[in-house]
Design a protein around this motif. Structure first.
Motif, PDB file in Angstrom:
ATOM      1  N   TRP A  73       0.810  -1.222   0.000  1.00 44.83           N
ATOM      2  CA  TRP A  73       0.000   0.000   0.000  1.00 44.83           C
ATOM      3  C   TRP A  73       0.843   1.272   0.000  1.00 44.83           C
ATOM      4  O   TRP A  73       0.481   2.260  -0.641  1.00 44.83           O
ATOM      5  CB  TRP A  73      -0.906   0.019   1.230  1.00 44.83           C
ATOM      6  CG  TRP A  73      -2.021  -0.971   1.196  1.00 44.83           C
ATOM      7  CD1 TRP A  73      -2.550  -1.578   0.087  1.00 44.83           C
ATOM      8  CD2 TRP A  73      -2.732  -1.499   2.328  1.00 44.83           C
ATOM      9  NE1 TRP A  73      -3.541  -2.444   0.454  1.00 44.83           N
ATOM     10  CE2 TRP A  73      -3.690  -2.419   1.814  1.00 44.83           C
ATOM     11  CE3 TRP A  73      -2.683  -1.298   3.695  1.00 44.83           C
ATOM     12  CZ2 TRP A  73      -4.573  -3.126   2.637  1.00 44.83           C
ATOM     13  CZ3 TRP A  73      -3.556  -1.989   4.515  1.00 44.83           C
ATOM     14  CH2 TRP A  73      -4.486  -2.894   3.985  1.00 44.83           C
ATOM     15  N   LEU A  74       1.945   1.265   0.729  1.00 49.34           N
ATOM     16  CA  LEU A  74       2.647   2.515   1.016  1.00 49.34           C
ATOM     17  C   LEU A  74       3.914   2.752   0.203  1.00 49.34           C
ATOM     18  O   LEU A  74       4.300   3.902   0.014  1.00 49.34           O
ATOM     19  CB  LEU A  74       3.007   2.563   2.510  1.00 49.34           C
ATOM     20  CG  LEU A  74       1.836   2.476   3.495  1.00 49.34           C
ATOM     21  CD1 LEU A  74       2.368   2.480   4.929  1.00 49.34           C
ATOM     22  CD2 LEU A  74       0.862   3.630   3.277  1.00 49.34           C
ATOM     23  N   LEU A  75       4.569   1.692  -0.246  1.00 49.55           N
ATOM     24  CA  LEU A  75       5.887   1.876  -0.857  1.00 49.55           C
ATOM     25  C   LEU A  75       5.806   1.928  -2.371  1.00 49.55           C
ATOM     26  O   LEU A  75       5.058   1.175  -3.002  1.00 49.55           O
ATOM     27  CB  LEU A  75       6.830   0.750  -0.426  1.00 49.55           C
ATOM     28  CG  LEU A  75       7.143   0.656   1.060  1.00 49.55           C
ATOM     29  CD1 LEU A  75       8.149  -0.453   1.322  1.00 49.55           C
ATOM     30  CD2 LEU A  75       7.645   1.980   1.614  1.00 49.55           C
ATOM     31  N   ARG A  76       6.593   2.837  -2.923  1.00 47.78           N
ATOM     32  CA  ARG A  76       6.759   2.949  -4.362  1.00 47.78           C
ATOM     33  C   ARG A  76       8.249   3.030  -4.650  1.00 47.78           C
ATOM     34  O   ARG A  76       9.033   3.455  -3.790  1.00 47.78           O
ATOM     35  CB  ARG A  76       6.053   4.200  -4.899  1.00 47.78           C
ATOM     36  CG  ARG A  76       4.539   4.199  -4.699  1.00 47.78           C
ATOM     37  CD  ARG A  76       3.876   3.099  -5.519  1.00 47.78           C
ATOM     38  NE  ARG A  76       2.415   3.097  -5.360  1.00 47.78           N
ATOM     39  CZ  ARG A  76       1.773   2.395  -4.443  1.00 47.78           C
ATOM     40  NH1 ARG A  76       2.445   1.631  -3.592  1.00 47.78           N
ATOM     41  NH2 ARG A  76       0.461   2.450  -4.357  1.00 47.78           N
ATOM     42  N   PRO A  77       8.692   2.622  -5.843  1.00 51.42           N
ATOM     43  CA  PRO A  77      10.129   2.668  -6.148  1.00 51.42           C
ATOM     44  C   PRO A  77      10.712   4.060  -5.941  1.00 51.42           C
ATOM     45  O   PRO A  77      10.218   5.044  -6.486  1.00 51.42           O
ATOM     46  CB  PRO A  77      10.175   2.262  -7.631  1.00 51.42           C
ATOM     47  CG  PRO A  77       8.947   1.445  -7.836  1.00 51.42           C
ATOM     48  CD  PRO A  77       7.895   2.071  -6.963  1.00 51.42           C
ATOM     49  N   SER A  78      11.745   4.151  -5.114  1.00 53.29           N
ATOM     50  CA  SER A  78      12.428   5.413  -4.836  1.00 53.29           C
ATOM     51  C   SER A  78      13.719   5.098  -4.103  1.00 53.29           C
ATOM     52  O   SER A  78      13.985   3.961  -3.722  1.00 53.29           O
ATOM     53  CB  SER A  78      11.558   6.345  -3.980  1.00 53.29           C
ATOM     54  OG  SER A  78      11.484   5.882  -2.645  1.00 53.29           O
ATOM     55  N   VAL A  79      14.521   6.139  -3.865  1.00 52.55           N
ATOM     56  CA  VAL A  79      15.770   5.946  -3.129  1.00 52.55           C
ATOM     57  C   VAL A  79      15.501   5.661  -1.654  1.00 52.55           C
ATOM     58  O   VAL A  79      16.407   5.237  -0.926  1.00 52.55           O
ATOM     59  CB  VAL A  79      16.675   7.192  -3.260  1.00 52.55           C
ATOM     60  CG1 VAL A  79      17.110   7.377  -4.697  1.00 52.55           C
ATOM     61  CG2 VAL A  79      15.964   8.435  -2.746  1.00 52.55           C
ATOM     62  N   TRP A  80      14.262   5.898  -1.215  1.00 55.37           N
ATOM     63  CA  TRP A  80      13.923   5.712   0.203  1.00 55.37           C
ATOM     64  C   TRP A  80      13.212   4.392   0.459  1.00 55.37           C
ATOM     65  O   TRP A  80      12.746   4.146   1.568  1.00 55.37           O
ATOM     66  CB  TRP A  80      13.042   6.865   0.686  1.00 55.37           C
ATOM     67  CG  TRP A  80      13.647   8.215   0.478  1.00 55.37           C
ATOM     68  CD1 TRP A  80      13.292   9.136  -0.457  1.00 55.37           C
ATOM     69  CD2 TRP A  80      14.735   8.782   1.205  1.00 55.37           C
ATOM     70  NE1 TRP A  80      14.075  10.255  -0.368  1.00 55.37           N
ATOM     71  CE2 TRP A  80      14.981  10.069   0.659  1.00 55.37           C
ATOM     72  CE3 TRP A  80      15.530   8.352   2.265  1.00 55.37           C
ATOM     73  CZ2 TRP A  80      15.985  10.891   1.129  1.00 55.37           C
ATOM     74  CZ3 TRP A  80      16.530   9.186   2.742  1.00 55.37           C
ATOM     75  CH2 TRP A  80      16.750  10.440   2.176  1.00 55.37           C
ATOM     76  N   VAL A  81      13.087   3.544  -0.553  1.00 57.56           N
ATOM     77  CA  VAL A  81      12.265   2.352  -0.396  1.00 57.56           C
ATOM     78  C   VAL A  81      12.822   1.425   0.683  1.00 57.56           C
ATOM     79  O   VAL A  81      12.048   0.827   1.454  1.00 57.56           O
ATOM     80  CB  VAL A  81      12.129   1.609  -1.744  1.00 57.56           C
ATOM     81  CG1 VAL A  81      13.465   1.019  -2.194  1.00 57.56           C
ATOM     82  CG2 VAL A  81      11.058   0.527  -1.654  1.00 57.56           C
TER      83      VAL A  81
END
Length: 285
Positions: free
Chosen positions: A85-93
């Motif tokens: 629900w909350l995570l999307r590809p990024s440097v903060w994943v």
């Protein structure tokens, strides 16, 4: 012979036998046996070791079993839902994964321990480790199952390699991190205090560093030894070829980073254990 040694030796023998018979007979019905034995062997062994030397007066065998199974299952289910629900590809994943997984394990620990009438910091260390190892066992079973499927069919070798690697790394992963938070939580009267939130944030960062170590090692390797044509390929969105020296440097950096994270976590656990060893029992909040 200590109980945990018997558990490990017996389980290892059964797992090796299951692998050999599966390889000889090519019987797919044996795959679940290999997956479960290999995924649960090290976590169960370390729970037995922690219980045997933890002197956790308020922890019963029944509570230990509930913490491993219920805590582990609730942890992996909660993490799967929240990450989807909350995570999307990024440097903060990776940081997101660390905070989510450590958060659900903390919640699972509080759930299984909610009816305890007597709590000590030692209880928190043992139950925290148990919930963490339960999470690790079920997560490893999922990784092992996925590793089974290769491009040209089922691969028993990939399954075995995955289970061996995750088994070797299991003692310095989920169980260690949740034991730290559990010791602090129980040592602070089973309340969400500033110290508990600080421990939670700290282990979440360690978790994120552990998960992202491969990417960190790649980045450092490129910074130190990158060639102009490799950076050009990256700018074009292509995966550049690497040299043999870069492969060796990456391997050293990756394992050195994992070792450093493990040593920091172990030192932290020893400090928490020392602080709670003689702490007074904590009643219900």
């Amino acid at each position: 012979m200590r109980a945990w040694v018997k558990i490990f030796c017996t389980g290892l023998g059964l797992w090796v036998a299951a692998v050999v018979v599966t390889a000889v007979t090519s019987n797919p019905n044996l795959v679940p046996t290999v997956v479960l034995l290999g995924s649960f062997l090290v976590p169960v062994t370390f729970v037995a070791w922690a219980y045997g030397r933890g002197h956790a007066a308020g922890v019963t065998v029944e509570l230990l079993f509930q913490s491993f199974i219920v805590g582990g299952v609730l942890g992996v289910l909660g993490a799967s839902l929240l990450e989807g629900w909350l995570l999307r590809p990024s440097v903060w994943v990776y940081l997101g994964v660390g905070f989510i997984e450590e958060g659900v394990k903390l919640a699972a620990l509080m759930f299984v321990a909610r009816r305890m009438t007597r709590r000590t910091g030692r209880d928190g260390l043992v139950l925290g480790a148990t919930v963490g190892f339960g999470f690790a066992a079920f997560e490893s079973a999922g990784y092992a199952f996925n590793a089974l499927f290769a491009g040209d069919g089922l691969s028993l070798s990939q399954l075995v390699e995955t289970e061996v690697l995750r088994g070797l790394l299991a003692p310095v992963g989920h169980g260690l991190w949740t034991a730290i938070v559990g010791g602090v939580l129980f040592g602070r009267g089973f309340r969400i205090s500033g110290a508990v939130l600080g421990a939670y944030a700290g282990v979440a960062v360690l978790h994120a560093l552990w998960d992202s170590m491969s990417a960190i090692a790649i980045a450092i390797t490129l910074v130190l030894t990158g060639r102009p044509w490799q950076f050009q390929a990256l700018r074009l969105g292509q995966v550049p070829e690497v040299t043999t020296a870069q492969v060796h440097l990456y391997t050293v950096l990756n394992w050195a980073g994992l070792l450093l994270v493990s040593l920091v976590a172990l030192a932290w656990l020893l400090d928490v254990s020392r602080r709670v060893r003689y702490g007074p029992p904590r009643g219900l909040a």
